[in-house]
Design an enzyme around this catalytic site. Structure first.
Site, short mmCIF file in Angstrom:
data_model
loop_
_atom_site.label_atom_id
_atom_site.label_comp_id
_atom_site.label_asym_id
_atom_site.label_seq_id
_atom_site.Cartn_x
_atom_site.Cartn_y
_atom_site.Cartn_z
N ARG A 126 0.81 -1.14 0.30
CA ARG A 126 -0.06 -0.03 -0.17
C ARG A 126 0.95 1.34 0.34
O ARG A 126 0.33 1.95 -0.64
CB ARG A 126 -1.42 0.15 1.20
CG ARG A 126 -1.93 1.52 1.73
CD ARG A 126 -2.15 1.26 2.91
NE ARG A 126 -3.93 0.37 2.24
CZ ARG A 126 -3.77 -0.50 3.64
NH1 ARG A 126 -3.52 -0.43 4.43
NH2 ARG A 126 -5.37 -1.45 3.83
N TYR A 127 2.04 1.11 0.71
CA TYR A 127 2.26 2.67 0.82
C TYR A 127 4.50 2.67 0.25
O TYR A 127 4.59 1.04 -0.69
CB TYR A 127 3.06 2.51 2.13
CG TYR A 127 2.19 2.44 3.15
CD1 TYR A 127 1.35 3.65 3.81
CD2 TYR A 127 2.11 1.70 4.46
CE1 TYR A 127 0.70 4.11 4.46
CE2 TYR A 127 0.94 2.04 5.16
CZ TYR A 127 0.60 2.79 5.15
OH TYR A 127 -1.03 3.59 6.30
N ARG A 130 7.30 0.04 1.67
CA ARG A 130 7.24 -0.99 2.72
C ARG A 130 5.81 -1.86 2.22
O ARG A 130 5.19 -1.38 2.14
CB ARG A 130 6.95 -0.42 3.89
CG ARG A 130 5.77 0.84 4.43
CD ARG A 130 6.56 1.63 5.59
NE ARG A 130 5.73 2.43 5.72
CZ ARG A 130 5.11 3.76 5.61
NH1 ARG A 130 5.81 3.72 4.17
NH2 ARG A 130 4.19 3.84 6.13
N CYS A 139 -2.83 -17.72 14.83
CA CYS A 139 -2.42 -17.75 16.01
C CYS A 139 -2.85 -18.61 16.91
O CYS A 139 -3.03 -19.15 16.55
CB CYS A 139 -3.08 -16.15 16.29
SG CYS A 139 -4.01 -14.71 15.08
N CYS A 143 -7.65 -12.85 18.41
CA CYS A 143 -8.88 -11.69 19.58
C CYS A 143 -9.83 -11.47 18.38
O CYS A 143 -10.31 -11.90 17.49
CB CYS A 143 -8.01 -10.81 18.99
SG CYS A 143 -6.59 -10.31 19.44
N CYS A 146 -10.74 -9.16 15.80
CA CYS A 146 -8.90 -8.76 14.48
C CYS A 146 -9.28 -8.55 13.33
O CYS A 146 -10.73 -8.33 12.74
CB CYS A 146 -9.11 -10.50 14.12
SG CYS A 146 -8.10 -11.02 13.00
N ARG A 148 -7.95 -8.83 10.28
CA ARG A 148 -8.15 -10.09 9.05
C ARG A 148 -9.08 -11.13 9.37
O ARG A 148 -8.51 -12.18 9.31
CB ARG A 148 -7.59 -10.08 9.33
CG ARG A 148 -6.64 -9.21 8.54
CD ARG A 148 -4.49 -9.31 7.58
NE ARG A 148 -4.01 -8.00 7.65
CZ ARG A 148 -2.87 -7.54 8.69
NH1 ARG A 148 -2.85 -8.59 8.93
NH2 ARG A 148 -2.88 -5.89 7.95
N ASP A 307 -11.04 -1.27 13.76
CA ASP A 307 -11.32 -0.72 12.38
C ASP A 307 -12.79 -1.18 11.84
O ASP A 307 -13.57 -1.65 12.87
CB ASP A 307 -10.79 -2.33 11.62
CG ASP A 307 -9.15 -1.88 10.80
OD1 ASP A 307 -8.95 -0.07 11.26
OD2 ASP A 307 -8.84 -2.24 11.31
N ASP A 344 -7.15 3.93 10.45
CA ASP A 344 -6.85 3.22 9.39
C ASP A 344 -7.73 3.26 8.07
O ASP A 344 -8.68 2.32 8.57
CB ASP A 344 -6.28 1.46 9.46
CG ASP A 344 -5.63 0.90 8.92
OD1 ASP A 344 -5.05 1.49 7.83
OD2 ASP A 344 -4.56 0.46 9.31
N LYS A 351 -3.19 4.18 7.16
CA LYS A 351 -3.61 4.99 8.09
C LYS A 351 -2.57 6.40 8.58
O LYS A 351 -2.10 7.18 8.28
CB LYS A 351 -2.31 4.40 9.44
CG LYS A 351 -2.13 2.52 9.56
CD LYS A 351 -0.95 2.53 10.43
CE LYS A 351 -1.01 0.88 10.26
NZ LYS A 351 -0.84 0.21 8.97
#
Ligand SMILES: *Cc1c(COP(=O)(O)O)cnc(C)c1O
Length: 455
Positions: A126-127, A130, A139, A143, A146, A148, A307, A344, A351
Site C-alpha cells: 500500500r505504501y 514497505r 495465531c 482476538c 481481529c 483480518r 476498524d 486506518d 493509517k
C-alpha cells in the site's frame, strides 16, 4: 540487571508466575512452561470454557457459533480471566459473545481493501517503500476484534511455501521496498525453521533494510519466547518487533520475562494497542498501560481506532474517545510513552494520525499554540530564514522514487498544482457545457449495503 530483577520479582500481579485456573493446578511446571503444551491444550469449545469461567448466556451463544471466526485460547491466557466478571478486559478480548453475530451497519469483511492492494497472495503493498507480508493465518489465540477475521484462523486457507516464494520474488524485484513487515496471523506461530528460512531469504535481498515482525505471541504465549528462538531472531538484525497489548493486566511476570529476552537481544520493541469499548476506553487505563510498557522497554507505537470489521462493531468507540485519551497523555507523561493515534482508512487509504489541536492561530510572524494545561503562548517565526537549497543537497538529488504516491508532499514540491477527484474537470467546465455534466456521486468503493439499504 537490577531493574529486570525488580520487574520480575514485583510485577503488577505480585508473583513470578501468574496464577492458573484450578483445572490446570496439577500440571507440572515443566509442561505448563512448554509452549507446545500450551498450544495443544488451547480451549476451543463451550464445554471447556465452562470448566474455567461462569459463562453468561451471551457468551455461551457466541462461543457455540465460532464457525464464523474461530476461538482458541491458551491455558496461560485463559488463566488470566476473572472467572466471575463478565466485564474482565482479558475475557472480552478472547471470549466471543452473541454480539459478534449481529450484522453491524457500515461494517465490511475487508474494510482496509487489503485484498485489492495485493500484487501476489498475502502481500499487501500500500505504501511506497514497505510491504505487509502475511505469512500464516494462524495465531496462538484469536482476538475477537481481529481486523483480518476474513482470513485469520481458517486452517484450510493458510499461506505456504508457494506463496512465500511469490512474495519474496515480488520483494526482490521491487527495489523501492526497504521495509518488510511480517504479519498474519502470527509469524511467531510458524515452525522455527520455516520462520528462519523466511528471514534469511529476506536478508539476502540487498534493498530490504529492515524487517519487522508483528506478533501477539509474547502476550498469548510468552513461553514461546525461548532462548533458542531469540538466538535465531537476533541473527537477522536490524529486526524490529511490534507486540500487541491492550490492557495492563496482560503484562504478567511471564510476559515481562519474554520482553526482557527480546529487548536484551537488541530487538527494538513497539506496541500496537487497539482502542476497544469495554476493554481500554479510558484515559487512566491507557496511561497505566503505556507506563507499564515503557518499564519493559516497549515503546507505545500506535493506538488504533477499531476498524470497521464484521463481527467487531460492539468494540468500536467514538473517535472522540481516542482524542480524549491523547489529551490525557501529551504533556501528562513521557513523550516516549505516547503512541500515535491512527485511523486506518476504510477503502485502503492507510493509517492517518489524529490528534487534538495544539496550533491555535498563525500569521507570517507568529504561531500561537496551547499546551496540555491550557497555557497559550506565541512562537516568533524567523524573519531571516535562508531557504534550503535543493540543488546543493545530495539527499534531494537522490530521492527515492514514489511513483504515483507523492501526494500532498508532491504538491509542496511543485509536482503539480492540484489533486482532484475523477471527473472534476468535466463538471467544472460549465461555461462550455451549459452545466449538464455531473460528477459521479460515488468515487471509488460504494458504501456497504446492509439489509438492502445503503448506509
Ligand atoms: C500498517 C501497515 C504498514 C506499516 O505502517 P507503518 O506506519 O510504517 O508502521 C505497512 N503496510 C500496510 C498495508 C499496513 O497496514
Amino acid at each position: 540487571m537490577e531493574e529486570r530483577k525488580r520487574l520480575e520479582e514485583e510485577p503488577p500481579g505480585g508473583k513470578r508466575r501468574s496464577p492458573r485456573a484450578p483445572i490446570w493446578r496439577d500440571v507440572p511446571d515443566a509442561l505448563w512452561d512448554d509452549w507446545r503444551w500450551q498450544l495443544t491444550h488451547r480451549l476451543n469449545s463451550v464445554e471447556q470454557l465452562k470448566q474455567i469461567i461462569r459463562l453468561t448466556p451471551e457468551e455461551e451463544a457466541g462461543a457455540a457459533a465460532t464457525h464464523r471466526f474461530r476461538m482458541d485460547i491458551t491455558p496461560y491466557f485463559a488463566s488470566l480471566i476473572d472467572p466471575e466478571d463478565p466485564n474482565c478486559p482479558i475475557r472480552r478480548q478472547v471470549i466471543p459473545t452473541a454480539r459478534e453475530l449481529e450484522p453491524t451497519p457500515g461494517l465490511m469483511a475487508d474494510s482496509l481493501a487489503e485484498d485489492q492492494h495485493s500484487p501476489v497472495p498475502g502481500l499487501v503493498h500500500r505504501y511506497p517503500d514497505r510491504v505487509l507480508m502475511l505469512v500464516t493465518t494462524q495465531c496462538a489465540s484469536y482476538c475477537r476484534f481481529c481486523t483480518r477475521s476474513r482470513i485469520v484462523g481458517d486452517p484450510h486457507a493458510n499461506f505456504g511455501r508457494r506463496d512465500y516464494d511469490r512474495q519474496i520474488e515480488y520483494i526482490a524485484r521491487t527495489p523501492q521496498i526497504r521495509d518488510v513487515l511480517l504479519s498474519g496471523g502470527d509469524p511467531l506461530i510458524l515452525p522455527q525453521p520455516i520462520l528462519e528460512d523466511l528471514l534469511r531469504r529476506l536478508r539476502e535481498i540487498p534493498h530490504v533494510e529492515i524487517i519487522r515482525i508483528g506478533t501477539r505471541v509474547p502476550i498469548f504465549l510468552p513461553q514461546r519466547i525461548t532462548d533458542e528462538l531469540v538466538a535465531m531472531l537476533r541473527k537477522y538484525h536490524p529486526l524490529w518487533m511490534n507486540i500487541h497489548v491492550n490492557h495492563p493486566k496482560e503484562l504478567t511476570p511471564e510476559v515481562t520475562e519474554a520482553l526482557a529476552k527480546l529487548a536484551d537481544a537488541g530487538i527494538p520493541l513497539g506496541s500496537q494497542t487497539v482502542l476497544l469499548a469495554g476493554v481500554n476506553d479510558c484515559p487512566h487505563i491507557i496511561r497505566a498501560l503505556v507506563h507499564e510498557l515503557v518499564k519493559r522497554r516497549v515503546r507505545p507505537y500506535y493506538l488504533y481506532q477499531c476498524d470497521l470489521v464484521e463481527g467487531a462493531g460492539h468494540f468500536r468507540t467514538p473517535v472522540s474517545k481516542g482524542l480524549e485519551i491523547m489529551e490525557a497523555l501529551r504533556g501528562h507523561t513521557s513523550g516516549y510513552a505516547i503512541p500515535t493515534y491512527v485511523i486506518d482508512l476504510p477503502g485502503g487509504g492507510g493509517k492517518v494520525p489524529v490528534m487534538p489541536n495544539y496550533l491555535l492561530a498563525m500569521n507570517e510572524r507568529r504561531v500561537v499554540l496551547r499546551n496540555f494545561e491550557g497555557f497559550i503562548s506565541t512562537y516568533e517565526q524567523p524573519t531571516d530564514y535562508t531557504p534550503h537549497d535543493p540543488s546543493r543537497c545530495e539527499y534531494c538529488r537522490n530521492q527515492r522514487p514514489e511513483p504515483g504516491q507523492r501526494g500532498i508532499f508532491g504538491l509542496l514540491q511543485g509536482d503539480a498544482m492540484t489533486i482532484a477527484p475523477e471527473g472534476f474537470q468535466a463538471v467544472h467546465r460549465r461555461l462550455q457545457t451549459g452545466g449538464t455534466e455531473t460528477m459521479p456521486l460515488i468515487i471509488g468503493e460504494p458504501l456497504p449495503v446492509v439489509n438492502g439499504e445503503v448506509l
